[in-house]
Design a protein around this motif. Sequence first.
Motif, PDB file in Angstrom:
ATOM      1  N   ILE A  48      -3.510  -7.249   2.564  1.00 18.05           N
ATOM      2  CA  ILE A  48      -3.673  -5.771   2.029  1.00 18.05           C
ATOM      3  C   ILE A  48      -4.152  -5.131   3.646  1.00 18.05           C
ATOM      4  N   CYS A  49      -4.824  -5.649   4.043  1.00 19.85           N
ATOM      5  CA  CYS A  49      -5.118  -5.157   5.498  1.00 19.85           C
ATOM      6  C   CYS A  49      -3.917  -5.139   6.680  1.00 19.85           C
ATOM      7  N   VAL A  50      -3.069  -6.027   6.534  1.00 19.60           N
ATOM      8  CA  VAL A  50      -1.959  -6.014   7.377  1.00 19.60           C
ATOM      9  C   VAL A  50      -1.051  -4.931   6.884  1.00 19.60           C
ATOM     10  N   ALA A  51      -1.097  -4.675   5.367  1.00 12.23           N
ATOM     11  CA  ALA A  51       0.037  -3.871   5.040  1.00 12.23           C
ATOM     12  C   ALA A  51      -0.511  -2.358   5.475  1.00 12.23           C
ATOM     13  N   GLU A  52      -1.974  -2.218   5.581  1.00 11.38           N
ATOM     14  CA  GLU A  52      -2.559  -0.881   6.085  1.00 11.38           C
ATOM     15  C   GLU A  52      -2.317  -0.806   7.580  1.00 11.38           C
ATOM     16  N   LYS A  53      -2.309  -1.801   8.305  1.00  9.21           N
ATOM     17  CA  LYS A  53      -1.858  -1.640   9.733  1.00  9.21           C
ATOM     18  C   LYS A  53      -0.400  -1.052   9.802  1.00  9.21           C
ATOM     19  N   LEU A  54       0.445  -1.673   9.034  1.00  8.19           N
ATOM     20  CA  LEU A  54       2.034  -1.074   9.076  1.00  8.19           C
ATOM     21  C   LEU A  54       2.038   0.241   8.397  1.00  8.19           C
ATOM     22  N   LEU A  55       1.213   0.720   8.018  1.00  8.89           N
ATOM     23  CA  LEU A  55       1.529   2.054   7.470  1.00  8.89           C
ATOM     24  C   LEU A  55       1.678   3.099   8.492  1.00  8.89           C
ATOM     25  N   THR A  56       1.349   2.867   9.562  1.00  3.97           N
ATOM     26  CA  THR A  56       1.527   3.829  10.750  1.00  3.97           C
ATOM     27  C   THR A  56       2.817   3.438  11.560  1.00  3.97           C
ATOM     28  N   TYR A  57       3.571   2.426  11.143  1.00  2.55           N
ATOM     29  CA  TYR A  57       4.743   1.903  11.871  1.00  2.55           C
ATOM     30  C   TYR A  57       5.980   2.443  11.160  1.00  2.55           C
ATOM     31  N   GLU A  58       7.191   2.500  12.245  1.00  5.36           N
ATOM     32  CA  GLU A  58       8.370   2.911  11.557  1.00  5.36           C
ATOM     33  C   GLU A  58       8.798   1.794  10.505  1.00  5.36           C
ATOM     34  N   ASP A  59       8.697   0.635  10.987  1.00  2.00           N
ATOM     35  CA  ASP A  59       8.942  -0.284  10.016  1.00  2.00           C
ATOM     36  C   ASP A  59       7.781  -1.040   9.368  1.00  2.00           C
ATOM     37  N   ARG A  60       7.992  -0.589   7.965  1.00  2.00           N
ATOM     38  CA  ARG A  60       6.506  -0.701   7.458  1.00  2.00           C
ATOM     39  C   ARG A  60       6.693  -1.828   6.298  1.00  2.00           C
ATOM     40  N   VAL A  61       7.801  -2.560   6.108  1.00  2.00           N
ATOM     41  CA  VAL A  61       7.758  -3.722   5.412  1.00  2.00           C
ATOM     42  C   VAL A  61       8.291  -4.893   6.024  1.00  2.00           C
ATOM     43  N   LEU A  62       7.360  -5.806   6.270  1.00  2.00           N
ATOM     44  CA  LEU A  62       7.778  -7.088   6.904  1.00  2.00           C
ATOM     45  C   LEU A  62       7.519  -8.372   5.976  1.00  2.00           C
ATOM     46  N   SER A  63       8.434  -9.323   6.211  1.00  2.00           N
ATOM     47  CA  SER A  63       8.465 -10.460   5.348  1.00  2.00           C
ATOM     48  C   SER A  63       8.333 -11.697   6.371  1.00  2.00           C
ATOM     49  N   GLY A  64       7.901 -12.707   5.776  1.00  2.00           N
ATOM     50  CA  GLY A  64       7.655 -14.022   6.197  1.00  2.00           C
ATOM     51  C   GLY A  64       7.275 -14.116   7.780  1.00  2.00           C
ATOM     52  N   LEU A 119       0.796  -1.346   0.090  1.00  2.00           N
ATOM     53  CA  LEU A 119       0.061   0.075   0.010  1.00  2.00           C
ATOM     54  C   LEU A 119       0.955   1.455  -0.035  1.00  2.00           C
ATOM     55  N   MET A 120       0.367   2.226  -0.717  1.00  2.00           N
ATOM     56  CA  MET A 120       1.359   3.420  -0.751  1.00  2.00           C
ATOM     57  C   MET A 120       0.558   4.785  -0.758  1.00  2.00           C
ATOM     58  N   ASP A 121       0.569   5.665   0.223  1.00  2.00           N
ATOM     59  CA  ASP A 121       0.130   6.920   0.153  1.00  2.00           C
ATOM     60  C   ASP A 121       0.757   8.090  -0.511  1.00  2.00           C
ATOM     61  N   GLY A 122       0.080   8.512  -1.649  1.00  2.00           N
ATOM     62  CA  GLY A 122       0.847   9.314  -2.417  1.00  2.00           C
ATOM     63  C   GLY A 122       1.028  10.625  -1.820  1.00  2.00           C
ATOM     64  N   LYS A 123       0.273  11.076  -0.849  1.00  2.00           N
ATOM     65  CA  LYS A 123       0.549  12.147  -0.229  1.00  2.00           C
ATOM     66  C   LYS A 123       1.521  12.094   0.664  1.00  2.00           C
ATOM     67  N   THR A 124       1.594  11.114   1.426  1.00  2.00           N
ATOM     68  CA  THR A 124       2.768  11.346   2.568  1.00  2.00           C
ATOM     69  C   THR A 124       3.786  10.578   1.996  1.00  2.00           C
ATOM     70  N   MET A 125       3.733   9.602   0.886  1.00  2.00           N
ATOM     71  CA  MET A 125       4.818   8.970   0.425  1.00  2.00           C
ATOM     72  C   MET A 125       5.332   8.099   0.866  1.00  2.00           C
ATOM     73  N   LYS A 126       4.538   7.493   1.976  1.00  2.00           N
ATOM     74  CA  LYS A 126       4.825   6.381   2.658  1.00  2.00           C
ATOM     75  C   LYS A 126       4.344   5.026   2.113  1.00  2.00           C
ATOM     76  N   PHE A 127       5.209   4.018   2.139  1.00  2.00           N
ATOM     77  CA  PHE A 127       5.066   2.658   1.521  1.00  2.00           C
ATOM     78  C   PHE A 127       4.890   1.699   2.701  1.00  2.00           C
ATOM     79  N   SER A 128       3.892   0.800   2.592  1.00  2.00           N
ATOM     80  CA  SER A 128       3.817  -0.320   3.620  1.00  2.00           C
ATOM     81  C   SER A 128       3.492  -1.753   2.837  1.00  2.00           C
ATOM     82  N   GLY A 129       4.021  -2.826   3.460  1.00  2.00           N
ATOM     83  CA  GLY A 129       3.733  -4.022   2.619  1.00  2.00           C
ATOM     84  C   GLY A 129       4.170  -5.420   3.297  1.00  2.00           C
ATOM     85  N   VAL A 130       3.585  -6.499   3.088  1.00  2.00           N
ATOM     86  CA  VAL A 130       3.922  -7.693   3.675  1.00  2.00           C
ATOM     87  C   VAL A 130       4.575  -8.621   2.410  1.00  2.00           C
TER      88      VAL A 130
END
Length: 257
Positions: free
Chosen positions: A101-117, A80-91
């Motif tokens: 996608i809902c997990v990615a949305e939850k990560l959007l507010t975190y400092e560590d925004r892309v998690l794997s496995g 997920l990417m917010d074009g206004k804030t330029m923040k990208f998050s993902g799993v």
Amino acid sequence: MKIIIHGGFFSESQTNQEVKKAKQDALAEIVKLGHKYLQSHTAVETVVYTVHLLENCELFNAGTGSQIQSDGKIRLSASLMDGKTMKFSGVINIEDVKNPICVAEKLLTYEDRVLSGKGAQDFARENEFKYYNPETPQRRKEYEKKLSDSIRLGFEIPGRVSDSATTAGNYANAFAAISCTGVGEDIVSGAVASNIVTRVTDAMPLALATEKTLNELKPYDGFAGVIGVSATGEIYHADTHPYMVWAAYDNAVEVFA
């Protein structure tokens, strides 16, 4: 307000008319629901809502109905990417959840925004995303056929990373938003989504930016499909190898034919 979505590629579109019609109907309904949702929600909220509908539909290779990898497990990726804030998050390669996608949305507010496995899965459980098995009987049947075939095309190695949770596959800023589908390795090699958005930012029309970027995949016969929307109201879709399935709502519903 405009919206465009895709459901990946469907190479059998000219031979399996029943499945083709089912995908047309599903995409048309989902894009209508997404457009209605957009009237009272932000673009980011609408992306999450609409993608979660795609993930819930077993016709598409996302969420419920995702492909089984060579070791018999299903691993999901989403971003997920917010074009206004330029923040990208993902799993990446998360297991046993219904809507990545809902997990990615939850990560959007975190400092560590892309998690794997396992890290992504642990995060999901800590945030009350319950266990869910996305396997369907159709995917199990396809998997068992691949096990018996001598040529196992599309049989992913465990740990393989697609474009889905990279800025090559999904990218947005204040000028444009792009989402890709196809062969992840080709899309990453061409930095497709971010290249298109950069060109639109530099004042190139969306259609031209898309075609120029896809043309750059030709030296290695890159396999990619693109949907996009610009801040000026342009909406566009293109693919290098038919047949990407898509739907758009721009005054009325339009769906792949």
